[in-house]
Enzyme design. Sequence first.
Site, mmCIF file in Angstrom:
data_model
loop_
_atom_site.group_PDB
_atom_site.id
_atom_site.type_symbol
_atom_site.label_atom_id
_atom_site.label_comp_id
_atom_site.label_asym_id
_atom_site.label_seq_id
_atom_site.Cartn_x
_atom_site.Cartn_y
_atom_site.Cartn_z
ATOM 1 N N LYS A 1 62.512 -55.483 -42.512
ATOM 2 C CA LYS A 1 63.472 -53.408 -42.105
ATOM 3 C C LYS A 1 63.990 -53.009 -41.167
ATOM 4 C CE LYS A 1 60.127 -52.194 -45.990
ATOM 5 N NZ LYS A 1 58.797 -51.237 -45.447
ATOM 6 N N ASP B 1 58.647 -44.807 -49.536
ATOM 7 C CA ASP B 1 58.539 -45.739 -47.962
ATOM 8 C C ASP B 1 58.317 -44.761 -47.439
ATOM 9 O OD1 ASP B 1 57.690 -47.938 -46.064
ATOM 10 O OD2 ASP B 1 60.072 -48.964 -46.455
ATOM 11 N N SER C 1 52.670 -59.032 -38.654
ATOM 12 C CA SER C 1 51.411 -58.937 -39.428
ATOM 13 C C SER C 1 51.449 -58.323 -40.799
ATOM 14 C CB SER C 1 50.964 -57.133 -38.817
ATOM 15 O OG SER C 1 52.116 -55.941 -39.599
ATOM 16 N N LYS D 1 64.078 -45.114 -42.375
ATOM 17 C CA LYS D 1 62.969 -44.248 -43.104
ATOM 18 C C LYS D 1 62.503 -44.402 -41.128
ATOM 19 C CE LYS D 1 60.450 -48.236 -43.252
ATOM 20 N NZ LYS D 1 59.706 -48.514 -42.695
ATOM 21 N N SER E 1 52.079 -47.093 -39.207
ATOM 22 C CA SER E 1 53.110 -47.156 -38.750
ATOM 23 C C SER E 1 52.783 -47.175 -37.758
ATOM 24 C CB SER E 1 53.894 -45.929 -39.234
ATOM 25 O OG SER E 1 55.134 -46.009 -38.763
ATOM 26 N N ARG E 2 54.554 -48.479 -36.340
ATOM 27 C CA ARG E 2 54.056 -48.310 -35.377
ATOM 28 C C ARG E 2 55.318 -47.495 -34.940
ATOM 29 N NH1 ARG E 2 55.431 -54.526 -35.492
ATOM 30 N NH2 ARG E 2 54.068 -54.446 -37.050
#
Length: 342
Positions: free
Chosen positions: A108, A247, A13, A194, A257-258
């Site tokens: 990330k 973030d 994605s 995060k 957000s997964r």
Amino acid sequence: MNPQKIAVLGPGSWGTGLSQVLNDNGHEVRIWGNNLEQMAEINEKHTNTRYFKDVVLDEKIKAYSRLDLALENVDAILFVVPTKVTRLVAKQVAQVLKHKVHILHASKGLEQGTHDRISTILEEEIPAQLRGEIVVVSGPSHAEETIVRDITLISAASNDHDEAKYAQSIFSNDYFRLYTNTDVIGVETAGALKNIIAVGAGALHGLGFGDNAKAAIITRGLAEITRLGVAMGAEPLTYSGLSGVGDLIVTGTSIHSRNWRAGDALGRGEKIADIEKNMGMVIEGVSTTKAAYELAQRLEIDMPITETIYKVLYENLDAKSGILDIMRRETRAENEFININK
């Protein structure tokens, strides 16, 4: 700047969203992935329906399943692959790359076992003669919003200011804006850590807790992210910027957000193995939790939220019991253990 040839490694994605930004700016974009059906879909139908059901990509964006062809004569390579395969892909790049390029990444996470940041992996695996200083592109950004050209502001961090400026120049436009930064460690660790707190915030929602609790975990989560990052060499003020608190807010509060969705499911009593299977996408916060927990133990950094989430994910601790464990900790001063002077 003249149009650049840019290989985007990773058709997920975020890789797809960033590809569209680069294409909108007039660059030649080549998406690389090893799923032949997905690459054919991008080339023939100009869609990537695994991630975006109703988005049509510009037909100028091309997809490649052969890495050597994707990298031929490129000016820059953007890594957007899951952390767990970054080292493998970097090794493959080093084997086929024939000339010096700009190297950027927008992943990330922390590598399992080594606890390495993504830029460290890339520096180790891609010879210095083939690249400049690594650029980290990170900040508050949902691909679902970027792909529809919603306004997004993020950071570009590098030890070489010119490399950060390069990233700024190829990405920035009327809806996507980059700020340069020199704190690579801070920007990378903020982006990775995060995800852990987002899992926790989602779990609170799944357990039925309200906004007070969610604000608390985000704020205290930021404190322990900062503690670990500073111990690794980061600048504390970075965590108050886009890649830090920015973030953390977007990932810790949104259904996009997964990591948040995974935490929400955990809070409702689902098992992480079932959650990962049902989502069918990488949940970076799961592996990052393990790496960060081990790193904090090694560096003797107090990270109670991370430790609790680790126990929920890896030791079958009940999520609600974990929350109670945190609430029953010894009381202390709010700014205890935060050394802003390193």
